[in-house]
Write a protein that holds these residues in place. Structure first.
Motif, short mmCIF file in Angstrom:
data_model
loop_
_atom_site.label_atom_id
_atom_site.label_comp_id
_atom_site.label_asym_id
_atom_site.label_seq_id
_atom_site.Cartn_x
_atom_site.Cartn_y
_atom_site.Cartn_z
N VAL A 1 21.54 1.21 -2.14
CA VAL A 1 20.61 2.30 -1.83
C VAL A 1 20.03 2.01 -0.45
CG1 VAL A 1 18.46 3.43 -2.49
CG2 VAL A 1 20.08 2.73 -4.25
N CYS A 2 20.27 2.91 0.50
CA CYS A 2 19.71 2.73 1.84
C CYS A 2 18.39 3.47 1.95
CB CYS A 2 20.67 3.27 2.90
SG CYS A 2 21.97 2.11 3.30
N VAL A 3 17.36 2.77 2.40
CA VAL A 3 16.06 3.39 2.63
C VAL A 3 15.91 3.54 4.14
CG1 VAL A 3 13.57 3.19 2.26
CG2 VAL A 3 15.15 2.22 0.59
N VAL A 4 15.83 4.79 4.62
CA VAL A 4 15.80 5.03 6.06
C VAL A 4 14.51 5.73 6.47
CG1 VAL A 4 18.31 5.15 6.28
CG2 VAL A 4 17.02 7.25 5.93
N GLY A 5 14.20 5.61 7.74
CA GLY A 5 12.99 6.22 8.28
C GLY A 5 12.60 5.44 9.51
N GLU A 6 11.61 5.94 10.24
CA GLU A 6 11.21 5.27 11.47
C GLU A 6 10.21 4.15 11.19
OE1 GLU A 6 10.47 8.32 14.72
OE2 GLU A 6 10.47 9.53 12.93
N SER A 7 9.86 3.40 12.23
CA SER A 7 8.83 2.37 12.09
C SER A 7 7.57 3.01 11.55
CB SER A 7 8.50 1.76 13.46
OG SER A 7 9.63 1.16 14.00
N GLY A 8 6.95 2.34 10.60
CA GLY A 8 5.68 2.85 10.06
C GLY A 8 5.86 3.85 8.93
N SER A 9 7.11 4.07 8.48
CA SER A 9 7.31 5.06 7.41
C SER A 9 7.09 4.43 6.03
CB SER A 9 8.72 5.65 7.48
OG SER A 9 9.69 4.64 7.26
N GLY A 10 6.97 3.09 5.98
CA GLY A 10 6.71 2.44 4.70
C GLY A 10 7.93 1.80 4.06
N LYS A 11 9.05 1.70 4.82
CA LYS A 11 10.27 1.12 4.24
C LYS A 11 10.07 -0.35 3.85
CE LYS A 11 12.87 1.40 8.02
NZ LYS A 11 12.02 1.81 9.13
N SER A 12 9.60 -1.15 4.84
CA SER A 12 9.45 -2.58 4.58
C SER A 12 8.33 -2.85 3.59
CB SER A 12 9.17 -3.33 5.89
OG SER A 12 10.29 -3.23 6.74
N VAL A 13 7.28 -2.01 3.62
CA VAL A 13 6.16 -2.19 2.68
C VAL A 13 6.68 -2.06 1.25
CG1 VAL A 13 3.96 -1.20 1.89
CG2 VAL A 13 4.41 -1.44 4.33
N SER A 14 7.60 -1.12 1.01
CA SER A 14 8.16 -0.93 -0.34
C SER A 14 8.90 -2.18 -0.78
CB SER A 14 9.14 0.25 -0.36
OG SER A 14 8.53 1.40 0.15
N SER A 15 9.70 -2.76 0.12
CA SER A 15 10.50 -3.93 -0.26
C SER A 15 9.61 -5.16 -0.47
CB SER A 15 11.57 -4.22 0.78
OG SER A 15 10.97 -4.66 1.98
N LEU A 16 8.59 -5.31 0.37
CA LEU A 16 7.70 -6.47 0.23
C LEU A 16 6.85 -6.35 -1.05
CD1 LEU A 16 6.59 -6.87 3.95
CD2 LEU A 16 8.01 -8.45 2.66
N SER A 17 6.61 -5.10 -1.48
CA SER A 17 5.88 -4.89 -2.74
C SER A 17 6.75 -5.35 -3.91
CB SER A 17 5.52 -3.42 -2.93
OG SER A 17 4.74 -2.96 -1.86
N LEU A 18 8.05 -5.03 -3.83
CA LEU A 18 8.97 -5.40 -4.90
C LEU A 18 9.09 -6.93 -5.02
CD1 LEU A 18 10.63 -3.75 -6.88
CD2 LEU A 18 12.51 -3.73 -5.25
N MET A 19 8.97 -7.61 -3.91
CA MET A 19 9.01 -9.08 -3.91
C MET A 19 7.61 -9.66 -4.19
SD MET A 19 12.03 -10.36 -3.17
CE MET A 19 12.11 -11.83 -2.16
N ARG A 20 6.60 -8.79 -4.25
CA ARG A 20 5.20 -9.19 -4.38
C ARG A 20 4.79 -10.14 -3.23
NH1 ARG A 20 2.66 -9.23 -9.26
NH2 ARG A 20 0.86 -10.07 -8.13
N LEU A 21 5.30 -9.85 -2.06
CA LEU A 21 4.89 -10.60 -0.86
C LEU A 21 3.85 -9.81 -0.09
CD1 LEU A 21 8.40 -11.83 0.35
CD2 LEU A 21 6.59 -13.24 -0.63
N ILE A 22 3.62 -8.56 -0.50
CA ILE A 22 2.74 -7.67 0.27
C ILE A 22 1.30 -8.20 0.26
CG2 ILE A 22 2.12 -6.03 -1.60
CD1 ILE A 22 3.18 -5.00 1.93
N GLU A 23 0.91 -8.91 -0.83
CA GLU A 23 -0.45 -9.46 -0.88
C GLU A 23 -0.69 -10.45 0.25
OE1 GLU A 23 0.28 -8.96 -5.43
OE2 GLU A 23 1.49 -8.95 -3.62
N TYR A 24 0.38 -11.20 0.60
CA TYR A 24 0.24 -12.20 1.67
C TYR A 24 0.13 -11.54 3.04
CZ TYR A 24 1.68 -15.34 -2.08
OH TYR A 24 1.74 -16.01 -3.27
N GLY A 25 0.49 -10.26 3.12
CA GLY A 25 0.38 -9.53 4.38
C GLY A 25 -0.85 -8.63 4.42
#
Length: 606
Positions: A39-63
């Motif tokens: 599944v490819c998640v596309v969009g520009e910088s700031g669209s929330g792509k990486s935030v979604s993946s870091l949430s799935l890894m539960r690394l978002i709290e560290y950021g």
């Protein structure tokens, strides 16, 4: 899970607390990922792509983020379904790396500089799989072979800084795959890589997915990579999912205006077939047809003859020079006034060194450089300083080339202050004009570099390069790290400035589709030499040198029906550019295929 999916994101909302209040990174996003599916998640910088993946890894709290709502369901191999958003960090440590692997965008920050590659590869295996040291080392060696790293035994003993960018990225992929995770999250894994290495890594990930049935969440802004890799596509815009569909549906029948605009901004290799002159890109929201094609003149501005730059390799007890890196070898070309010559090739082919040698930021060993009739090689340091008013450089990483402690207005006016051009009122007016010229609001003049996005920073770098009204701009990978739409804007800006001011560009890039857009002439570099040189149309539509042909084959095309297969990617490993002191390189001899189109006669690997 009843529907068989490995991971399911439901109504995810992520918030960040800042001084100026709550910022929503992801507003409301839902999608699922099935076994053996990309599944490819596309969009520009700031669209929330990486935030979604870091949430799935539960690394978002560290950021500094906080999962404010929604569920993150994950199907564990033996323990059934769990909601990751409520899992404690101890269990997450077991899942991370073992059941969910992640490939980060920037390999140098994902690797630890003080440990060897072997130590970092075996760490996860010994922790999660309880392997002995010998077993883990054997598995690490297998992984290195799987990701096609040459001389894996030697590489395992090396440190990250001793590897090239492409090699480091492969090590990060090997680490992510070490424990055979059920879900692999790849966050922009090929953004900074060459076409050929990117093609190999995409083929590798595809092969591993087929062999192991791993589910892949692939985050990217490169639509050509999406066309090559995706089964399904999720398009994100400002923290929301705006469209989802199969790869064919998204490319052939996009429904949302944002998806349509995103696809329109993608430069596709072959789009310029039949035209001789550069043409602007289409921009998000407006048609890019207002700038007529740029003819330039046939008058020569820059003439480079037999340019050679080598770097010494020191060794032994007395740190004597024991060998040389032949970075640029016998390079000759010309750039006309108001035109663009692009140098293309893979990392390490010498294209950036060539650009820096022309400005004498790196001292060439031999050769001649004439800029508008002035012999650059014969100038003293003070004369060279004056000559640099006519030639400026835009670097690859604008964050590194801007001063983090200076306001943007001061950075743009600094070249004028250095040369004592104009009163402060005149400087202020010129800076305002430059901000208008690069389409940045004047309110940005009091900002600092960290307050801008990558594309905006690159525009500041261009504005600063224009401050002295140069004749030649050397643009070194100036758009390689930018989003599609921002890249289109910056390229159009460069073309508009060229049409208006008669600028000449030496454009250094590894992105063939971008080069096809902006060039009048193209030089293809391999191991420090130009192997093919000619008008853009001749080189792209009738490539003669085997290396140029291989390079063209590797470029992914933004069309899911024209995917590359493994047999398209038969690259020979690049030989080492390091030679002993007694090595005498042969001269570059060319044969002319058609007027102006020259190909190197060579007996090397290509």
């Amino acid at each position: 899970m009843p529907d068989g999916s490995i991971a399911k994101i439901e109504n995810l909302r992520v918030e960040f607390q800042t001084k100026s209040g709550t910022v929503v990174g992801v507003e409301d996003v839902s999608f699922d990922i099935n076994p053996g599916e990309t599944v490819c998640v596309v969009g520009e910088s700031g669209s929330g792509k990486s935030v979604s993946s870091l949430s799935l890894m539960r690394l978002i709290e560290y950021g500094g983020g906080d999962i404010a709502g929604g569920r993150l369901l994950f199907d564990r191999k033996d323990a059934g379904q769990i909601d990751l958003s409520e899992t404690d960090q101890d269990l997450m440590r077991t899942i991370r790396g073992n059941e969910i692997g992640m490939i980060f965008q920037e390999p140098m920050t994902a690797l630890n500089p003080v440990f060897t590659v072997g130590r970092q590869l075996t760490e996860g295996l010994r922790l999660h799989k309880s392997m002995s040291k010998a077993q883990a080392e054997k598995r690490a060696l297998d992984l290195m072979r799987q990701v096609r790293i040459p001389e894996p035994e030697r590489r395992l003993k090396q440190y990250p800084h001793e590897l090239s960018g492409g090699m480091r990225q492969r090590v990060v992929i090997a680490m992510a795959l070490a424990c055979e995770p059920r879900l692999l999250i790849a966050d922009e894994p090929t953004t900074a890589l060459d076409v050929t290495i990117q093609a190999e890594i995409l083929a590798l990930m595809d092969r591993l997915k087929r062999e192991t049935g791993t589910a892949v969440m692939f985050i990217t802004h490169d639509m050509a990579v999406v066309a090559q890799m995706a089964d399904r596509v999720v398009v994100m815009f400002r923290g929301n999912k705006v469209e989802e569909g199969t790869v064919e549906e998204i490319f052939e029948n996009p429904q949302h205006p944002y998806t349509q605009a995103l696809l329109a901004a993608v430069p596709k290799l072959g789009e310029m077939t039949g035209t001789d002159l550069p043409r602007p890109m289409r921009l998000l929201g407006r048609d890019g047809s207002e700038v007529p094609p740029i003819t330039g003149s046939e008058e020569v501005l820059l003439e480079v003859k037999h340019l050679t730059t080598r770097f010494p390799v020191k060794g032994g007890f007395f740190r004597r020079t024991v060998a040389n890196v032949h970075a640029v070898e016998d390079l000759s070309f010309t750039v006309n006034k108001g035109q663009t010559l692009s140098l293309v090739g893979e990392s390490g082919c010498g294209k950036s060194t060539a650009g820096r040698s022309i400005l004498r930021l790196v001292e060439p060993m031999e050769g001649s450089i004439f800029l508008d009739g002035k012999d650059v090689m014969a100038l003293s340091q003070s004369e060279l300083r004056d000559a640099r008013r006519d030639m400026q450089m835009v670097f690859q990483d604008p964050f590194a080339s801007l001063n983090p402690q200076m306001q943007l207005a001061d950075q743009v006016s600094e070249p004028m202050r250095n040369f004592g051009i104009g009163s402060s009122a005149e400087m202020q007016k010129k800076v305002e004009n430059l901000f208008d010229r690069v389409e940045l609001p004047r309110s940005f003049m009091q900002r600092y570099p960290h307050e801008l996005s990558g594309g905006q920073r690159q525009r500041i770098a261009i504005a600063r390069a224009l401050a002295l009204n140069p004749k030649l701009i050397v643009a070194d990978e100036a758009v390689s790290a930018l989003d599609v739409s921002v890249q289109a804007q910056v390229l159009n800006l460069m073309l508009e400035l060229q049409a208006e001011l008669g600028l000449s560009f030496l454009f250094i890039s590894h992105d063939m589709a971008v080069v096809e857009r902006v060039s009048h002439y193209v030089g293809v570099m391999y191991l420090g030499r130009i192997v093919e040189l000619g008008p853009r149309r001749a080189v792209f539509e009738n490539p003669q040198h085997p290396y140029t042909q291989a390079l063209m084959k590797a470029v992914p095309i933004a069309d899911p029906r024209r995917r590359k297969s493994d047999k398209d990617l038969n690259f020979k490993p690049i030989p080492s550019p390091i030679h002993g002191l007694d090595y005498e390189p042969e001269k570059s001899v060319y044969r002319e295929v058609e007027p102006g189109h020259k190909v190197l006669i060579t007996d090397s690997g290509y």
